[in-house]
Design a protein around this motif. Sequence first.
Motif, PDB file in Angstrom:
ATOM      1  N   LYS A  39       0.825  -1.217   0.000  1.00  0.00           N
ATOM      2  CA  LYS A  39       0.000   0.000   0.000  1.00  0.00           C
ATOM      3  C   LYS A  39       0.857   1.264   0.000  1.00  0.00           C
ATOM      4  O   LYS A  39       0.663   2.168  -0.803  1.00  0.00           O
ATOM      5  CB  LYS A  39      -0.938   0.031   1.219  1.00  0.00           C
ATOM      6  CG  LYS A  39      -1.979  -1.066   1.233  1.00  0.00           C
ATOM      7  CD  LYS A  39      -2.784  -1.075   2.516  1.00  0.00           C
ATOM      8  CE  LYS A  39      -1.962  -1.387   3.739  1.00  0.00           C
ATOM      9  NZ  LYS A  39      -1.317  -2.709   3.754  1.00  0.00           N
ATOM     10  N   SER A  40       1.793   1.322   0.959  1.00  0.00           N
ATOM     11  CA  SER A  40       2.600   2.538   1.076  1.00  0.00           C
ATOM     12  C   SER A  40       3.476   2.723  -0.163  1.00  0.00           C
ATOM     13  O   SER A  40       3.671   3.856  -0.627  1.00  0.00           O
ATOM     14  CB  SER A  40       3.451   2.483   2.349  1.00  0.00           C
ATOM     15  OG  SER A  40       2.608   2.423   3.490  1.00  0.00           O
ATOM     16  N   SER A  41       3.987   1.635  -0.716  1.00  0.00           N
ATOM     17  CA  SER A  41       4.809   1.724  -1.933  1.00  0.00           C
ATOM     18  C   SER A  41       3.988   2.270  -3.094  1.00  0.00           C
ATOM     19  O   SER A  41       4.466   3.093  -3.881  1.00  0.00           O
ATOM     20  CB  SER A  41       5.352   0.348  -2.314  1.00  0.00           C
ATOM     21  OG  SER A  41       6.125  -0.185  -1.274  1.00  0.00           O
ATOM     22  N   LYS A  84       3.963  -1.972   9.193  1.00  0.00           N
ATOM     23  CA  LYS A  84       4.615  -0.669   9.250  1.00  0.00           C
ATOM     24  C   LYS A  84       3.593   0.452   9.487  1.00  0.00           C
ATOM     25  O   LYS A  84       3.764   1.286  10.360  1.00  0.00           O
ATOM     26  CB  LYS A  84       5.367  -0.411   7.945  1.00  0.00           C
ATOM     27  CG  LYS A  84       6.196   0.847   7.951  1.00  0.00           C
ATOM     28  CD  LYS A  84       7.393   0.671   8.842  1.00  0.00           C
ATOM     29  CE  LYS A  84       7.999   1.999   9.234  1.00  0.00           C
ATOM     30  NZ  LYS A  84       9.016   1.816  10.260  1.00  0.00           N
ATOM     31  N   THR A  85       2.560   0.475   8.674  1.00  0.00           N
ATOM     32  CA  THR A  85       1.566   1.531   8.797  1.00  0.00           C
ATOM     33  C   THR A  85       0.503   1.081   9.804  1.00  0.00           C
ATOM     34  O   THR A  85      -0.233   0.145   9.545  1.00  0.00           O
ATOM     35  CB  THR A  85       0.913   1.833   7.432  1.00  0.00           C
ATOM     36  OG1 THR A  85       1.946   1.976   6.455  1.00  0.00           O
ATOM     37  CG2 THR A  85       0.076   3.092   7.491  1.00  0.00           C
ATOM     38  N   GLN A  86       0.499   1.747  10.953  1.00  0.00           N
ATOM     39  CA  GLN A  86      -0.446   1.341  11.999  1.00  0.00           C
ATOM     40  C   GLN A  86      -1.457   2.434  12.299  1.00  0.00           C
ATOM     41  O   GLN A  86      -2.163   2.396  13.292  1.00  0.00           O
ATOM     42  CB  GLN A  86       0.334   0.963  13.266  1.00  0.00           C
ATOM     43  CG  GLN A  86       1.365  -0.114  12.971  1.00  0.00           C
ATOM     44  CD  GLN A  86       1.983  -0.701  14.212  1.00  0.00           C
ATOM     45  OE1 GLN A  86       1.724  -0.252  15.324  1.00  0.00           O
ATOM     46  NE2 GLN A  86       2.796  -1.715  14.022  1.00  0.00           N
ATOM     47  N   ALA A 101       5.504   8.025   2.126  1.00  0.00           N
ATOM     48  CA  ALA A 101       4.826   6.992   2.918  1.00  0.00           C
ATOM     49  C   ALA A 101       5.879   5.968   3.313  1.00  0.00           C
ATOM     50  O   ALA A 101       6.648   5.505   2.479  1.00  0.00           O
ATOM     51  CB  ALA A 101       3.722   6.333   2.095  1.00  0.00           C
ATOM     52  N   ARG A 102       5.928   5.638   4.587  1.00  0.00           N
ATOM     53  CA  ARG A 102       6.971   4.742   5.084  1.00  0.00           C
ATOM     54  C   ARG A 102       6.722   3.320   4.600  1.00  0.00           C
ATOM     55  O   ARG A 102       5.648   2.770   4.781  1.00  0.00           O
ATOM     56  CB  ARG A 102       7.003   4.776   6.615  1.00  0.00           C
ATOM     57  CG  ARG A 102       7.320   6.150   7.189  1.00  0.00           C
ATOM     58  CD  ARG A 102       8.792   6.482   7.122  1.00  0.00           C
ATOM     59  NE  ARG A 102       9.581   5.583   7.947  1.00  0.00           N
ATOM     60  CZ  ARG A 102       9.686   5.674   9.256  1.00  0.00           C
ATOM     61  NH1 ARG A 102       9.044   6.597   9.920  1.00  0.00           N
ATOM     62  NH2 ARG A 102      10.433   4.826   9.929  1.00  0.00           N
ATOM     63  N   VAL A 103       7.770   2.774   3.982  1.00  0.00           N
ATOM     64  CA  VAL A 103       7.720   1.415   3.439  1.00  0.00           C
ATOM     65  C   VAL A 103       8.617   0.542   4.283  1.00  0.00           C
ATOM     66  O   VAL A 103       9.652   0.990   4.765  1.00  0.00           O
ATOM     67  CB  VAL A 103       8.210   1.418   1.971  1.00  0.00           C
ATOM     68  CG1 VAL A 103       8.443   0.017   1.469  1.00  0.00           C
ATOM     69  CG2 VAL A 103       7.230   2.168   1.088  1.00  0.00           C
TER      70      VAL A 103
HETATM   71 MG    MG Z   1       2.252   0.747   4.836  1.00  0.00          MG
END
Ligand code: MG
Length: 195
Positions: free
Chosen positions: A36-38, A58-60, A50-52
């Motif tokens: 998602k973030s990528s 990773k994404t909380q 966006a942090r990958v």
């Molecule tokens: Mg993420």
Amino acid sequence: MVIRSCNLETVCGPTSTLPKNDLPEVAFAGKSNVGKSSLINAVMNRKALARVSAQPGKTQTINFYNINDEIYVVDLPGYGFAKASEKERESWGKMIETYLNTSDMIRAVFLLVDIRHAPSANDKQMFEWMDYVGYDPIVIATKADKIKRSQLDKQIKILREGLGAGKDTIIVPFSSQTKQGLDTIQDFLDQVIEN
Ligand code: MG
Ligand code: GTP
């Protein structure tokens, strides 16, 4: 779409109040580590806004990226993260559910699934639930660079059947590495902005 500006405007945790935005929102959901973030970085043409992470989970938080003051791209926490505690999983699930149920600015919902595998029970549940709530989820089959072109049709069929998606459901093969499918996703965002 031309990216003139993008910034992470709002970050929501389990106890945060969701923002009352006045721009259209498009949401990206999918299991942890699906990309998602990528994808969001590819859309924003940024390497690391966006942090990958190779580490799932990773994404909380729910992250709202404001693009051009025209649209919000919303990065949802990944579900089905095995190492999360029962309690954490429940709170992320609730966050996603509350967001999708209560925001009146959501104009498109994307469900990301890994192109290499049959959908998980969680993927299927999420798809069915989005459909039930009244969204017409667009499925993005991620990590398309990991399969051969010759396997594409077969994998898409496995995804469609596994999700229980009808023939009208759009499934877009995507790779954040090769950018395959990126123009299709940008077209969807342009449509949202223009409407
Ligand atoms: Mg993420
Ligand atoms: P959570 O935040 O944990 O929910 O994960 P996420 O869905 O945001 O995944 P993320 O973008 O952090 O990517 C997870 C891992 O998959 C990273 O190691 C990425 O480099 C890798 N990855 C993401 N997209 C692709 C892709 O299109 N191709 C390949 N080969 N790897 C990818």
